[in-house]
Design an enzyme around this catalytic site. Structure first.
Site, PDB file in Angstrom:
ATOM      1  CG  ASP A 146      31.939  58.307  -4.265  1.00 49.09           C
ATOM      2  OD1 ASP A 146      31.336  59.369  -3.639  1.00 49.09           O
ATOM      3  OD2 ASP A 146      31.610  57.594  -4.988  1.00 49.09           O
ATOM      4  CE  LYS A 160      27.733  58.073  -4.434  1.00 52.53           C
ATOM      5  NZ  LYS A 160      28.840  57.249  -4.623  1.00 52.53           N
ATOM      6  CG  ASP A 179      23.285  60.516   9.997  1.00 53.09           C
ATOM      7  OD1 ASP A 179      22.590  61.228  10.639  1.00 53.09           O
ATOM      8  OD2 ASP A 179      23.815  59.466  10.066  1.00 53.09           O
ATOM      9  CB  THR A 215      24.855  58.642 -12.703  1.00 51.54           C
ATOM     10  OG1 THR A 215      25.601  57.553 -11.631  1.00 51.54           O
ATOM     11  CG2 THR A 215      25.552  59.500 -12.568  1.00 51.54           C
ATOM     12  NE  ARG A 254      29.776  47.878 -12.398  1.00 51.64           N
ATOM     13  CZ  ARG A 254      28.358  47.821 -12.528  1.00 51.64           C
ATOM     14  NH1 ARG A 254      27.739  46.640 -12.649  1.00 51.64           N
ATOM     15  NH2 ARG A 254      27.829  48.838 -12.657  1.00 51.64           N
TER      16      ARG A 254
END
Length: 242
Positions: free
Chosen positions: A65, A67, A70, A119, A210
């Protein structure tokens, strides 16, 4: 295969550790209980490609991940440089634009997943940035770009899953962060939902970090997540029968 083993495929644990030894030690405890792992920038910048290769020994799917966002050529070359890792999923920002997405070279071994709206953001954040539309409208615009550029799926808040499903086929992948059990205390994400509800709404994979990694008993927390998914699926099936 037990029902709990079946639903574990939904669950990708976010390993937001810097230390490779801590990461490996944690995976020793939970790898058999989850469907895959999500590796983000924190781990990747600390450990690089070699760190990802070390985790492949656990033989579970990897969602890299990063992301990426560019200019098209930079993203294209960046993806070329990591494709030898063969992650099952790799994320890019849809907001990078149609040209950036079209220039990504595809591989049968890695599915390209587009980030719609983080999110941690909501409508107020969009308005602050000059987007005078709702978060739902913004996500739908991102979905249209994702479909046009033939992305394999998207990362999106569980709140948006139902109307994304109306616009896509069942094969379209929806990876959903922002998943919380009722007793979770982590609140850095604004658009959240329980794991079972997200699954019955149409999520393909759930990313949970977490809530598991900071738990006193990660395996027990994973079981609670699996049971929540099973409960919601059973409730949905009962409604269909009746």
């Amino acid at each position: 295969m037990s029902y709990l083993q079946a639903v574990k495929e939904y669950l990708f644990c976010a390993l937001d550790f810097k230390d490779i030894e801590i990461t490996e030690s944690f995976l020793d405890k939970v790898a058999e209980q989850i469907g895959g792992i999500k590796i983000g920038l924190e781990f990747f910048l600390a450990n690089g490609k070699q760190g990802v290769k070390k985790l492949k020994k656990f033989k579970i799917p990897i969602f890299l991940d990063l992301k990426l966002h560019d200019i098209p050529n930079t993203v294209k070359n960046s993806i070329q440089s990591i494709m030898d890792l063969e992650p099952e999923y790799l994320s890019v920002h849809i907001s990078g634009g149609q040209k950036m997405l079209e220039e990504i070279e595809r591989s049968n071994l890695t599915k390209i997943i587009g980030v719609t709206l983080l999110t941690s953001l909501d409508e107020a954040d969009l308005n602050q940035q000059g987007f005078k539309i709702s978060s739902r409208e913004y996500v739908l615009k991102m979905i249209e770009i994702a479909k046009k550029t033939k992305l394999d799926g998207v990362v999106s808040s569980p709140e948006e899953i139902p109307f994304i499903r109306k616009k896509t086929t069942n094969n379209f992948i929806i990876i959903s962060p922002g998943i919380r059990l009722m007793d979770d205390s982590y609140n850095d994400q604004k658009r959240v939902m329980g794991p079972g509800e997200a699954v019955i709404n149409g999520a393909t994979k759930l990313v949970i970090g977490r809530s598991i990694t900071k738990s006193k008993s990660p395996v027990e927390t994973i079981k609670k997540i699996q049971l929540d998914i099973l409960k919601k699926i059973s409730e949905k099936n009962e409604k269909i029968k009746n």
